[in-house]
Design an enzyme around this catalytic site. Structure first.
Site, PDB file in Angstrom:
ATOM      1  N   GLU A  60      -0.422 -16.982  -1.054  1.00  0.00           N
ATOM      2  CA  GLU A  60       1.232 -17.136  -1.042  1.00  0.00           C
ATOM      3  C   GLU A  60       1.447 -18.057  -0.123  1.00  0.00           C
ATOM      4  OE1 GLU A  60       0.138 -14.092  -0.355  1.00  0.00           O
ATOM      5  OE2 GLU A  60       0.957 -13.056  -2.116  1.00  0.00           O
ATOM      6  N   HIS A 129       6.978  -3.615   0.523  1.00  0.00           N
ATOM      7  CA  HIS A 129       7.741  -4.429  -0.873  1.00  0.00           C
ATOM      8  C   HIS A 129       9.146  -3.844  -1.036  1.00  0.00           C
ATOM      9  CE1 HIS A 129       3.380  -3.857  -1.527  1.00  0.00           C
ATOM     10  NE2 HIS A 129       3.616  -5.062  -2.878  1.00  0.00           N
TER      11      HIS A 129
END
Lengths: 328, 338
Positions: A60, A129
């Site tokens: 990321e 999440h």
């Protein structure tokens, strides 16, 4: 009228942006043959090839940095964080590099990137999440923060975000991907920084973002049956915030409720309330402004716990009634 | 200890002579001397309270600064790091502008918004210093992607320190660039210490360059205090990148003569160790000057003249920066958004 899902609307925006401008590229995990974790980039690798649809390893910080570097080189990258939560691993590149660079270098460079963050809870995916991180970015000068609540806005705001010469954090909601709505075929733009009034009403100003906008409209329908007329407002862009329509609304209604999924403390609702209270609307307030937001807890997995952590339709109706009946 | 891996093989002068010409070699030495004179002056200015913030000096690392950048050409790009005065001077040859930035004045690159760690001259290809260790590494991937997409005849070089090689960003960036065979050259200035931490306390591998194997790219450990060694190695890496053969990791072994920043009391190393690195067989400027004298390119008189020029240019830069106006506070918000 032509209808598309929020997912299809985003896909169409990417296609139209990439067709029109060879500088638009996509960078992210599983955005190629997989089509993105939520299917938003489906078909784009075949259409544009691996030089423009860059399917990366799980990196990321690498993705965020590649977006910043490509943007400062004149491209218009659209990064995909797969889940909004994962931007925490790319924060340094977005905030300390991308957002600060233009000022640090006295305007020598612009950073026209879009970072797509599929966020929000409601899928039972658990605490890592399910987050809503928009206000982390609202706090950063140099960034713009966009949060579309409908298929129409998803397309129009994404096209405008890609056109924008600044880094734009584009907060999508996972539960909205299948939401359908009217989406014109042409490559229309919805300008950033324009608040929209979705429903007029005289009794209460209800400001909502993302998934909460749909619930706010449902709540307004219910309340209308009780004779309570709610004005529903979606800021759509959280930074820069177009606040005059909100302030003018509160001057008319005298009451304000702000609803968002992210937790209340340090959340966007505080900003809206502060701006209203510090404005000429202060003298028109008939009740203390209220915030209704996610509970101060990491989002749990179990359906009942998750629901308890998030604002629900009945919560909005309840708080709106309290405000209108002066029970606050 | 890493230092024992210093390559002792002398690089032939004639290869650099072919690439840069005698004037290019002379200019390179002049640039190294300018960096030295500049940094010594800035050190004094800071002590006298005439600059503020912090300061990370390039003294001792001049051969790496100049040698690597001389391997680039117009159109190429590079990123610096927090210890970037040397890179800025080597690339722009503009001590006035670097000094103005350090002093927070107008007339530099960044008009008081950047300072010592955040200089950039973007149009020329200098994409900026960085206050975040390894911060430039992921961005260099994006620059490489842009160069590749537009099929430009250009490369992107990124400087970083030994400390940065232990950041996760290093791993992500090198892996991504290798997968796409991007034209990026990674120049690790291993100056022996990450702030107070010696490299042998921070790495359990023989060299930082050995990590290149993990990314399937070439890695070289070179003598970062030897201009010719740096130039040749980076020059070959640039050639590979231009030919589409992907990235290279270059580890230049060097030594930070001054403390990490101005607040560093340097309790982690001995004065003898520092002095050893200042001797003629290790000091990068003395070594390169000696090479050029032995190669018949310069004589002692030329060296003295170069040194005098460097000193006077730095004096002029200080005078110029001190006379420059401070930024206008009414311009505070000018650059937040495009």
């Amino acid at each position: 009228m032509r209808e598309l899902s929020y997912r299809e609307a985003l896909n169409e925006a990417l296609v139209q942006a990439m067709d029109a401008n060879p500088d638009v590229i996509l960078i992210g995990e599983d955005i190629g043959s997989y089509g993105g974790a939520f299917g938003v980039t489906r078909g784009l690798l075949d259409r544009y090839g691996p030089m423009r649809v860059i399917d990366t390893p799980i990196s990321e910080a690498g993705i965020a940095g590649a977006c910043v570097g490509a943007a400062m080189s004149g491209l218009r990258p659209v990064g995909d964080m797969q889940f909004s939560d994962f931007i925490t691993l790319g924060m340094e590149q977005v905030v300390l590099q991308g957002a600060r660079m233009r000022t640090m270098f006295a305007g020598q460079v612009s950073v026209p990137l879009v970072m797509r963050l599929p966020g929000g809870a409601g899928t039972g995916a658990g605490a890592q999440h399910s987050g809503s991180y928009e206000n982390w970015f609202v706090h950063v000068p140099g960034l713009k923060v966009v949060m579309p609540a409908s298929a129409y806005d998803a397309k129009g705001l994404l096209l405008a975000a890609i056109d924008d010469d600044n880094p734009v954090i584009f907060c999508e909601h996972k539960l909205l991907y299948n939401a359908r709505g009217h989406v014109p075929e042409d490559a229309y733009r919805e300008p950033l920084g324009v608040t929209r009034i979705l429903r007029k009403g005289r009794d209460l100003t209800l400001v909502a973002t993302s998934l909460m906008v749909g619930l706010a409209l449902e709540a307004a329908d219910q309340l209308a049956e009780e004779g309570i007329e709610v004005e529903v407002i979606d800021p759509r862009t959280l930074r820069p915030l177009d606040d005059p329509p909100i302030i003018e609304s509160v001057i008319r209604t005298g009451r304000l409720l702000v609803v968002h999924e992210a937790v209340e403390t340090g959340g966007f609702g505080g900003e809206v309330v502060a701006r209203v209270v510090a404005s000429e609307a202060f003298d028109y307030l008939d009740a203390p402004p209220l915030r209704l937001a996610g509970k101060e807890v990491p989002v749990p997995q179990s359906e009942v716990l998750e629901a308890a952590a998030l604002p629900q339709l009945q919560d909005i109706v309840r708080d709106a009634r309290k405000l209108v009946r002066n029970q606050v | 200890m890493f230092m024992q891996n210093v390559s002792v093989e002398m690089q032939p002068l004639h290869l650099a002579l072919e690439a840069l010409g005698p004037d290019g070699l002379k200019d390179s030495l002049a640039s190294m001397m300018l960096i030295r004179a500049f940094e010594e002056q800035v050190d004094q200015l800071y002590l006298a309270g005439r600059t503020r913030g912090t300061l990370h000096l390039s003294i001792g690392q001049e051969a790496t600064n100049v040698g690597a950048l001389r391997a680039l050409k117009s159109g190429d790009r590079f990123f610096s790091h927090h210890r970037g005065h040397g890179h800025a001077l080597a690339w722009t040859d503009s001590p006035q502008r670097v000094m103005a930035d350090i002093m927070g004045k107008t007339g530099g690159f960044c008009d008081g918004f950047g300072g010592t760690m955040h200089m950039a001259d973007v149009k020329s290809g200098f994409l900026g210093g960085n206050g975040i260790v390894a911060g430039s590494l992921p961005m260099s991937t994006g620059v490489g992607l842009a160069i590749r997409l537009r099929a430009e005849d250009a490369v992107c070089l990124v400087f970083f320190g030994d400390g940065a090689a232990n950041e996760g960003a290093f791993h992500e960036a090198l892996n991504m660039a290798s997968l796409s065979q991007l034209p990026v050259i990674y120049v690790c200035e291993n100056n022996s210490y990450a702030m107070s931490t010696p490299v042998n306390s921070a790495f359990n591998v023989e060299s930082i360059a050995s990590r290149a194997a993990a990314y399937g790219i070439p890695g070289f450990t070179i003598d970062g205090n030897d201009f010719l060694d740096v130039f040749h190695c980076v020059h070959s890496a640039v050639r590979r990148a231009r030919n589409g053969d992907g990235p290279t990791l270059v580890e230049a072994l060097t030594y930070r003569i001054k403390g990490h920043s101005r607040s560093d009391r340097q309790a982690y190393r001995s004065r003898d160790e520092v002095r050893r690195w200042q001797e003629p067989d290790r000091d990068p400027i003395l070594r390169f000057a000696s090479t050029l004298i032995h190669g018949g390119i310069l004589d002692e008189g030329d060296i003295a003249a170069l040194k005098a020029t460097a000193n006077s240019r730095v004096d002029d830069a200080v005078a110029c920066a001190e006379a420059a106006p401070k930024p206008d506070p009414s311009r505070l918000m000018d650059h937040v958004y495009a």
